[in-house]
Design an enzyme around this catalytic site. Structure first.
Site, PDB file in Angstrom:
ATOM      1  N   SER A 123       0.834  -1.198   0.000  1.00 28.14           N
ATOM      2  CA  SER A 123       0.000   0.000   0.000  1.00 28.14           C
ATOM      3  C   SER A 123       0.874   1.256   0.000  1.00 28.14           C
ATOM      4  O   SER A 123       1.728   1.415  -0.866  1.00 28.14           O
ATOM      5  CB  SER A 123      -0.955  -0.035   1.199  1.00 28.14           C
ATOM      6  N   ASP A 126      -9.267  -6.664  -3.632  1.00 29.48           N
ATOM      7  CA  ASP A 126      -8.806  -5.399  -3.045  1.00 29.48           C
ATOM      8  C   ASP A 126      -9.840  -4.313  -3.324  1.00 29.48           C
ATOM      9  O   ASP A 126     -10.135  -4.004  -4.481  1.00 29.48           O
ATOM     10  CB  ASP A 126      -7.457  -5.018  -3.647  1.00 29.48           C
ATOM     11  N   HIS A 152      -6.951  -6.187   0.623  1.00 29.74           N
ATOM     12  CA  HIS A 152      -5.897  -5.196   0.419  1.00 29.74           C
ATOM     13  C   HIS A 152      -4.573  -5.576   1.075  1.00 29.74           C
ATOM     14  O   HIS A 152      -3.515  -5.384   0.491  1.00 29.74           O
ATOM     15  CB  HIS A 152      -6.388  -3.849   0.970  1.00 29.74           C
TER      16      HIS A 152
END
Length: 307
Positions: free
Chosen positions: A164, A256, A284
């Site tokens: 991320s 995700d 995610h």
């Protein structure tokens, strides 16, 4: 989504793995009577996740030189140091926005079992470092801190793994230091973020993982460090992506709900030589939800296979 940056060497029979001496490790952790480092918030005792509890007991602080208000100083920076020291490139694990090295609680032991030298480090301003002196925590400060941590303690070209926002930090660092690379404190908000990040976890698990995710927010400097990062403008690496020269592995979860497929494809298009892999039935945070899959992909990448 996770990004792995580095130049993975072939792992052959000459690989030498050395374990740190238990006595020295135990001394550096300075645990309390319950086995947790004394600098962690006492709320760590309420966490039920056995993987989080186990990794939390291994968090320690190491000295990292930084500049604070135009003068040289030190920050005792939190990380999980490897039990295995290898002749091959170490793997350095970053974490997501406003999080900590505890994100890697499920994948970290699997990477160690694969025989890798693994570091899980807390990005400056987040995690469990001692920030009593309130150092600046903007993007340039985070980059400098990571470089100094690498220079002082790791000292070998590394494979940098960033999930991320950690992917942006990895790109920013790799472009700036190529030689080194072969606001969610609110419980309801973080609970909602967990529901978005993970695919189909139970209510009880979500509650416990919410406590894991916000543990570092209970430290007294968390608010000042977060404001410092926000005022810096955050990471903007759009123009840096094409400058990445290292070999790259892009991994994303099939389900995700935070990073869209459009953005995943765009990143791959801007890194045409990158390897891209999807993890089925995953949200995610792949390294938390599907630790076996991400550990296997990272290990294969390190070994120079086609993943």
């Amino acid at each position: 989504m996770a990004l792995v940056l580095g130049r993975p060497p072939a792992v052959g029979p000459r690989t030498v793995a050395k374990r740190a001496r238990p006595g020295r490790l135990a001394a550096s952790l300075a645990p309390t009577g319950n086995g947790f480092p004394s600098f962690l918030p006492t709320e760590v005792e309420k966490i039920k996740d056995p993987f989080a509890r186990r990794l939390a007991r291994r968090i320690e602080r190491v000295p990292v030189p930084v500049q604070i208000e135009s003068s040289d100083g030190w920050i005792m920076s939190s990380c999980v140091k490897p039990l295995i020291r290898s002749e091959n490139n170490p793997v350095v694990l970053l974490h997501c926005f406003d999080s900590s090295c505890l994100e890697w609680r499920r994948a970290y032991p699997l990477l160690e079992e694969a025989g890798l030298e693994v570091w899980a480090v807390d990005v400056l301003g987040w995690g469990f470092s001692d920030l009593e002196k309130r150092p600046p925590c903007g993007v340039s400060s985070k980059r400098h801190h990571l470089y100094q941590l690498w220079k002082s303690h790791i000292r070998k070209p590394m494979v940098l793994v960033g999930p991320s926002l950690g992917a942006a930090a990895a790109i920013d660092f790799a472009v700036s230091h190529s030689e080194a690379v072969s606001l969610l404190k609110s419980t309801p908000l973080r609970f909602y973020a967990n529901m978005l990040a993970f695919n189909g976890i139970s209510l009880a698990t979500c509650c416990d993982w919410t406590n894991v995710g916000r543990l570092h927010c209970l430290l007294p400097w968390w608010k000042d460090a977060s404001v410092s990062f926000m005022r810096s403008g955050g990471y903007n690496v759009v123009d840096q992506i094409k400058e990445v020269k290292q070999k790259v592995l892009i991994v994303y979860g099939e389900r995700d709900r935070i990073i869209t497929k459009k953005l995943q494809v765009r990143l791959h298009c801007e890194l045409p030589s990158a390897i891209i892999r999807q993890v089925p039935d995953c949200g995610h945070l792949l390294h938390v939800e599907k630790p076996n899959a991400i550990a296997n992909l990272i290990a294969d990448f390190i070994r120079g296979s086609n993943c």
